[in-house]
Motif scaffolding. Structure first.
Motif, short mmCIF file in Angstrom:
data_model
loop_
_atom_site.label_atom_id
_atom_site.label_comp_id
_atom_site.label_asym_id
_atom_site.label_seq_id
_atom_site.Cartn_x
_atom_site.Cartn_y
_atom_site.Cartn_z
N ASN A 258 51.47 14.33 -47.08
CA ASN A 258 51.34 14.94 -45.75
C ASN A 258 49.88 15.05 -45.33
OD1 ASN A 258 54.08 15.23 -45.30
ND2 ASN A 258 54.16 17.28 -46.23
N ALA A 259 49.02 15.40 -46.28
CA ALA A 259 47.59 15.51 -45.97
C ALA A 259 47.01 14.15 -45.64
CB ALA A 259 46.85 16.13 -47.15
N LEU A 260 47.41 13.13 -46.39
CA LEU A 260 46.86 11.80 -46.19
C LEU A 260 47.39 11.12 -44.92
CD1 LEU A 260 46.95 10.52 -49.89
CD2 LEU A 260 44.97 11.32 -48.58
N LYS A 261 48.58 11.52 -44.49
CA LYS A 261 49.14 10.96 -43.25
C LYS A 261 48.23 11.23 -42.06
CE LYS A 261 54.14 10.90 -44.12
NZ LYS A 261 55.42 11.62 -43.83
N ASN A 262 47.57 12.38 -42.09
CA ASN A 262 46.71 12.79 -40.97
C ASN A 262 45.24 12.45 -41.20
OD1 ASN A 262 48.95 14.03 -39.69
ND2 ASN A 262 48.72 15.81 -41.03
N SER A 263 44.97 11.53 -42.11
CA SER A 263 43.59 11.25 -42.50
C SER A 263 42.72 10.76 -41.34
CB SER A 263 43.54 10.23 -43.64
OG SER A 263 44.14 9.01 -43.24
N ALA A 264 43.34 10.07 -40.39
CA ALA A 264 42.55 9.60 -39.24
C ALA A 264 41.95 10.76 -38.45
CB ALA A 264 43.42 8.73 -38.33
N ASP A 265 42.63 11.91 -38.49
CA ASP A 265 42.16 13.08 -37.76
C ASP A 265 40.99 13.77 -38.47
OD1 ASP A 265 44.14 12.68 -35.85
OD2 ASP A 265 45.59 13.96 -36.90
N TRP A 266 41.05 13.83 -39.80
CA TRP A 266 40.03 14.60 -40.52
C TRP A 266 38.97 13.75 -41.22
CZ3 TRP A 266 40.22 13.05 -45.51
CH2 TRP A 266 41.45 12.78 -46.12
N PHE A 267 39.21 12.45 -41.36
CA PHE A 267 38.28 11.63 -42.14
C PHE A 267 36.86 11.62 -41.58
CE2 PHE A 267 36.24 7.56 -43.12
CZ PHE A 267 36.18 7.67 -44.50
N ALA A 269 35.12 13.84 -39.97
CA ALA A 269 34.44 15.10 -40.27
C ALA A 269 34.11 15.22 -41.76
CB ALA A 269 35.30 16.29 -39.83
N VAL A 270 35.04 14.78 -42.61
CA VAL A 270 34.81 14.83 -44.06
C VAL A 270 33.69 13.88 -44.45
CG1 VAL A 270 35.84 14.31 -46.32
CG2 VAL A 270 37.13 15.62 -44.63
N LYS A 271 33.66 12.71 -43.86
CA LYS A 271 32.59 11.75 -44.16
C LYS A 271 31.23 12.31 -43.77
CE LYS A 271 31.43 6.86 -43.74
NZ LYS A 271 31.80 5.56 -43.15
N GLU A 272 31.18 12.99 -42.63
CA GLU A 272 29.93 13.62 -42.20
C GLU A 272 29.53 14.74 -43.16
OE1 GLU A 272 28.12 15.99 -38.32
OE2 GLU A 272 29.93 14.77 -38.11
N GLU A 273 30.53 15.51 -43.62
CA GLU A 273 30.24 16.58 -44.57
C GLU A 273 29.72 16.02 -45.89
OE1 GLU A 273 32.39 20.37 -46.80
OE2 GLU A 273 33.45 19.34 -45.18
N MET A 274 30.23 14.88 -46.29
CA MET A 274 29.73 14.24 -47.53
C MET A 274 28.24 13.95 -47.41
SD MET A 274 32.65 11.45 -48.50
CE MET A 274 34.32 11.93 -48.94
N ALA A 275 27.83 13.42 -46.27
CA ALA A 275 26.42 13.10 -46.06
C ALA A 275 25.58 14.36 -46.06
CB ALA A 275 26.25 12.34 -44.74
N THR A 276 26.08 15.41 -45.40
CA THR A 276 25.36 16.69 -45.36
C THR A 276 25.23 17.29 -46.76
OG1 THR A 276 26.19 17.12 -43.13
CG2 THR A 276 25.34 19.02 -44.37
N ALA A 277 26.33 17.26 -47.51
CA ALA A 277 26.33 17.83 -48.86
C ALA A 277 25.40 17.06 -49.78
CB ALA A 277 27.75 17.82 -49.42
N THR A 278 25.39 15.75 -49.66
CA THR A 278 24.51 14.92 -50.50
C THR A 278 23.05 15.27 -50.23
OG1 THR A 278 26.13 13.13 -50.55
CG2 THR A 278 23.86 12.58 -51.10
N ASP A 279 22.68 15.38 -48.97
CA ASP A 279 21.31 15.77 -48.63
C ASP A 279 20.98 17.14 -49.16
OD1 ASP A 279 20.96 13.38 -47.31
OD2 ASP A 279 21.33 14.20 -45.30
N PHE A 280 21.93 18.07 -49.03
CA PHE A 280 21.69 19.45 -49.46
C PHE A 280 21.43 19.54 -50.97
CE2 PHE A 280 23.21 23.48 -51.20
CZ PHE A 280 22.52 24.40 -50.43
N PHE A 281 22.32 18.95 -51.75
CA PHE A 281 22.21 19.10 -53.20
C PHE A 281 21.08 18.27 -53.80
CE2 PHE A 281 26.56 20.74 -52.66
CZ PHE A 281 26.41 21.93 -53.35
N LYS A 282 20.75 17.18 -53.17
CA LYS A 282 19.64 16.37 -53.70
C LYS A 282 18.28 17.00 -53.41
CE LYS A 282 21.79 11.84 -54.00
NZ LYS A 282 21.77 10.44 -53.52
N GLN A 283 18.26 17.99 -52.52
CA GLN A 283 17.01 18.71 -52.27
C GLN A 283 16.64 19.60 -53.45
OE1 GLN A 283 17.19 20.87 -48.58
NE2 GLN A 283 17.85 19.07 -47.45
#
Length: 284
Positions: A258-267, A269-283
Motif C-alpha cells: 500500500n505504501a509503495l503504490k503511492n510512491s509517485a506521490d511521496w518519492f 519529497a523523500v529524494k529531496e530529504e535524502m539530499a538534505t540528510a546527506t549534507d547534514f550528517f556529512k557536516q
C-alpha cells in the motif's frame, strides 16, 4: 582465507571500531525506561562534542520544532528516550567508522550517502506502514552496511575481489560474497553491533537485511531495511536489485505494498530529504 578463518579472525580482533564510552553508557541506560532524565543529562554532558551534535539534530529540519532548543535537558524531554538513543548512536557511528585503508574503486563518501539514503527511506516507510518506530528505523537503515567498513579495514584483498566480482558479473555485493564463499558483511556487522551493545532490533536488521527470514520479534524492522535498501540501490542504478513483494512476510506485505503504490506521490519529497540528510550528517 575461508569463511571459518574469517569468523575466527573477526571474533578475536581487539581493534574493532568502538563507540565512545558515553554512547555505550547511554545504550545501557536508555534501555531502562526508569532511568532518571537528570542522570542521562549528566552522562551526556561528559561529551560536549556529542551534545553539540544532538542539539544540531534537534534543531534541524528532521524534527521541525518551531522554537530553537538550546538546553540538553529540554532536548531529551522533547525527543524522548528512544529518539535520544538513536541520535547518540547515529552521530557516534558516523564519527567512529572511519576508514583506515583507502581502496581503489571504493568511495567512503558514496558509502555514507547510500547509508543515509536508506535511513531516510526506511524512516519514511516506517511512518507510512506503522511497522516500527520511525527514528529507530532511521538508525537501522543507517547501520545496515557497517560490516563493509570492517571488511575493508580487516580484509582489504577480499574486498577487492568482491568488487571485481560485482563488476564482472553485474551482481550485488551480497551475492558476490556468497559466490566467493566469504563470511558476509551482514554477519560481520551483526558481530560489531553486539560488541557495541546495540538493541537487538538493530543488530538483527543488520544481520538479516538481505534475507527473507529473521526472528519474529524483529521481522518488521528487518523487512523495512531490506525494502529501503533495495529501493535505494534501484534508484542508484546498481545491478542485481529487484523488489519482490511476494517474498515479504504476510503480515508485512499488505502495508508495504500500500505504501509503495503511492510512491509517485511521496518519492520526490523523500529524494529531496535524502539530499538534505546527506549534507547534514556529512557536516559532522
Amino acid at each position: 582465507m575461508n569463511r571459518q578463518q574469517m569468523i575466527k579472525t573477526v571474533e578475536s580482533l581487539n581493534n574493532l571500531p568502538t563507540l565512545p564510552m558515553v554512547a555505550m553508557e547511554m545504550n545501557r541506560m536508555l534501555q531502562d525506561i526508569e532511568t532518571p532524565i537528570e542522570r542521562l543529562v549528566v552522562v551526556l554532558e561528559r561529551d560536549q562534542a556529542t551534545v553539540v551534535k544532538i542539539l544540531r539534530l534537534v534543531n534541524s529540519s528532521f524534527f521541525g520544532f518551531r522554537n530553537r532548543v538550546t538546553n540538553l535537558r529540554h532536548a531529551v524531554t522533547l525527543l524522548g528516550y528512544g529518539t535520544v538513543q538513536n541520535a547518540v548512536v547515529t552521530v557516534s557511528v558516523i564519527d567512529t567508522l572511519k576508514l583506515k585503508n583507502e581502496l581503489k574503486g571504493f568511495n567512503i563518501s558514496g558509502f555514507w550517502s547510500h547509508a543515509i539514503g536508506v535511513a531516510v527511506m526506511c524512516r519514511h516507510l516506517a511512518e507510512c506502514t506503522r511497522l516500527a518506530p520511525a527514528e529507530e528505523a532511521f538508525t537501522a537503515g543507517l547501520l545496515h552496511d557497517i560490516g563493509k567498513v570492517v571488511l575493508i579495514n580487516v580484509f582489504p584483498d577480499l574486498f577487492k575481489r568482491i568488487m571485481e566480482e560485482i563488476k564482472a558479473n553485474r551482481t550485488t555485493f551480497y551475492m558476490a560474497e556468497r559466490q566467493l564463499g566469504s563470511w558476509p558483511h551482514t554477519r560481520i556487522g551483526s558481530h560489531l553491533a553486539r560488541r557495541w551493545m546495540l538493541p537487538e532490533t538493530l543488530e538483527k536488521s543488520i544481520q538479516y537485511h538481505h534475507g527473507t527470514t529473521g526472528p519474529a520479534e524483529t521481522l518488521s524492522m528487518v523487512s523495512l531495511v531490506r525494502v529501503a535498501d533495495t529501493l535505494v540501490n534501484i534508484m542508484d542504478d546498481r545491478a542485481g536489485y529487484r523488489l519482490d513483494a511476494d517474498t515479504l512476510p504476510a503480515a508485512i506485505r499488505d502495508p508495504m505494498v500500500n505504501a509503495l503504490k503511492n510512491s509517485a506521490d511521496w518519492f520526490p519529497a523523500v529524494k529531496e530529504e535524502m539530499a538534505t540528510a546527506t549534507d547534514f550528517f556529512k557536516q559532522g
